[in-house]
Design a protein around this motif. Structure first.
Motif, short mmCIF file in Angstrom:
data_model
loop_
_atom_site.label_atom_id
_atom_site.label_comp_id
_atom_site.label_asym_id
_atom_site.label_seq_id
_atom_site.Cartn_x
_atom_site.Cartn_y
_atom_site.Cartn_z
N THR A 87 -7.22 -53.89 -61.71
CA THR A 87 -5.86 -53.48 -62.07
C THR A 87 -5.03 -54.65 -62.56
OG1 THR A 87 -6.01 -51.75 -60.37
CG2 THR A 87 -3.83 -52.26 -61.22
N GLN A 108 -10.05 -43.64 -58.98
CA GLN A 108 -9.05 -43.66 -60.03
C GLN A 108 -9.63 -44.36 -61.26
OE1 GLN A 108 -8.37 -44.88 -56.99
NE2 GLN A 108 -8.47 -47.10 -57.18
N LEU A 127 -3.01 -45.59 -59.05
CA LEU A 127 -2.64 -45.08 -57.74
C LEU A 127 -3.10 -43.64 -57.52
CD1 LEU A 127 -1.14 -45.84 -55.14
CD2 LEU A 127 0.93 -44.88 -56.16
N ALA A 146 0.19 -51.40 -55.86
CA ALA A 146 -0.21 -50.42 -54.84
C ALA A 146 -1.62 -49.90 -55.11
CB ALA A 146 0.79 -49.27 -54.81
N GLY A 147 -1.92 -49.64 -56.38
CA GLY A 147 -3.26 -49.18 -56.72
C GLY A 147 -4.32 -50.23 -56.44
N LEU A 162 3.36 -49.91 -59.06
CA LEU A 162 2.25 -48.97 -58.97
C LEU A 162 0.91 -49.68 -59.12
CD1 LEU A 162 3.57 -45.90 -61.01
CD2 LEU A 162 3.33 -46.09 -58.53
N CYS A 163 0.85 -50.64 -60.03
CA CYS A 163 -0.40 -51.40 -60.20
C CYS A 163 -0.75 -52.17 -58.93
CB CYS A 163 -0.27 -52.36 -61.38
SG CYS A 163 -0.28 -51.55 -63.01
N ARG A 171 -4.90 -50.40 -52.71
CA ARG A 171 -5.66 -49.23 -52.28
C ARG A 171 -7.15 -49.40 -52.62
NH1 ARG A 171 -4.65 -43.08 -54.54
NH2 ARG A 171 -6.12 -42.02 -53.16
#
Length: 350
Positions: free
Chosen positions: A184, A346, A241, A322-323, A319-320, A326
């Motif tokens: 990411t 994802q 995400l 958080a992704g 978001l990047c 994850r």
């Protein structure tokens, strides 16, 4: 022990219900596309357009009443004392034009660089007022374009036509980066790098080849790059995400809502209802207005656009991050020997 015999591919024709469902889905898709792109254009009309009216109080009141009669709810009128005040509001992008009655005879001041469509609308309304007020032969009030479009593109066709390719280019960047680049963080760096190089290329084409932009090339490049980065990073972040559903949500938001409601070819005040205001909260709309500000108004009136784009850029970066976190947790939970592509769900979230 012998190797298992591979199963033969199923070459049987699809069932007719499958064909029917596919046709229904395609019909729904083309209907949505037509609605989202055609509806704003078909229902386009001027409403609540901010303009200035300069002159004595009695003349201003008379003109305001006449304007409302000619185009009900078409204008949001700001009363100013003199011509200089009206011109200052136009250059600061607080109004799209003005009717100046300080000398007794009204004359029209437009800014086609802010919106060629609204400049034409204002000229048409002023012409109607001249015919209504004329004692003898109709006399059209004189018109002065305070901030014109460049001579190489007086209709603003390049700026209007460039809105859709910018959105499509940002979507394509997000798609290719999520499919071809692992990680990411690397995808985010790729998106920002593409925004910079893409901004340099697009600004050069519009400004030096097509002659559609004025102003500072560096400022125009920055406006385009910020728009592309905000668009592509937010889509990449949603994909990182939420997976393919997030990628589809981001792409649909930018293409089916953001682009048709951007108001770049005309103006947000030309779009139906409050849809123009909604479009200015998305990167395509904010980016289009920011580019007008940098190209023709020395950056004036750009604060809201920069705020919106920066917010979307920060949203995409968050978001990047958080992704990525994850994905890292899933990889650790799956064990060190499990390939990363088997530990994520994802697109490109490795």
């Amino acid at each position: 022990m012998g190797s298992p015999v591979p199963r033969a591919a199923d070459t049987r024709p699809s069932s007719w219900p499958t064909v029917a469902r596919t046709v229904v889905l395609l019909t729904a898709i083309v209907s949505v596309l037509l609605t989202t792109f055609a509806w704003p254009s078909v229902r386009s009309h001027a409403h609540d357009v901010p303009i200035a009216v300069a002159g004595p109080a009695a003349a201003v009141e008379q003109l305001s009443t006449a304007l409302d009669r000619r185009l009900p709810d078409g204008f949001a009128i700001r009363e100013v004392a003199d011509t200089a005040a009206a011109e200052r509001l136009i250059r600061d992008r607080e109004v799209y034009g003005a009717i100046d009655a300080t000398s007794g005879t009204p004359h029209v001041i437009t800014a086609s660089a802010a919106s060629t469509a609204l400049a034409q609308t204002l000229q048409g309304v002023a012409a109607g007022l001249g015919q209504a007020q004329a004692q003898g032969a109709p006399k059209t009030p004189p018109v002065r374009d305070l901030v014109p479009m460049p001579s190489g593109d007086p209709r603003g066709a390049g700026l209007a036509a460039g809105a859709l390719p910018l959105v499509m280019g940002s979507l394509l960047a997000a798609l290719l980066l999520t499919r071809l680049v692992r990680g990411t963080a690397r995808q985010a760096v790729g998106a920002v790098s593409f925004a910079i190089t893409g901004g340099l290329a697009v600004a050069a084409i519009l400004q030096f080849w097509l002659g559609s932009l004025g102003g500072s090339y560096a400022a125009n490049t920055a406006a385009i790059a910020l728009t592309m980065a905000a668009t592509s990073l937010s889509i990449i972040g949603l994909g990182a995400l939420l997976g393919f559903a997030g990628f589809g949500l981001g792409a649909a938001t930018m293409m089916l809502i953001g682009n048709p409601l951007s108001g770049t070819p005309t103006a947000p005040e030309m779009l139906p209802g409050r849809s123009g205001a909604l479009g200015q909260l998305l990167p395509p709309g904010a980016g289009g207005q920011l580019l007008r500000s940098t190209a023709f108004f020395d950056g004036r009136g750009s604060a809201h656009c920069v705020l919106v784009l920066t917010a979307w850029l920060g949203f995409g970066v968050a978001l990047c991050l958080a992704g990525g976190l994850r994905t890292r947790r899933r990889r650790l939970a799956a064990g060190p020997d499990v390939p990363a592509e088997n530990a994520v769900a994802q697109p490109g979230g490795r």
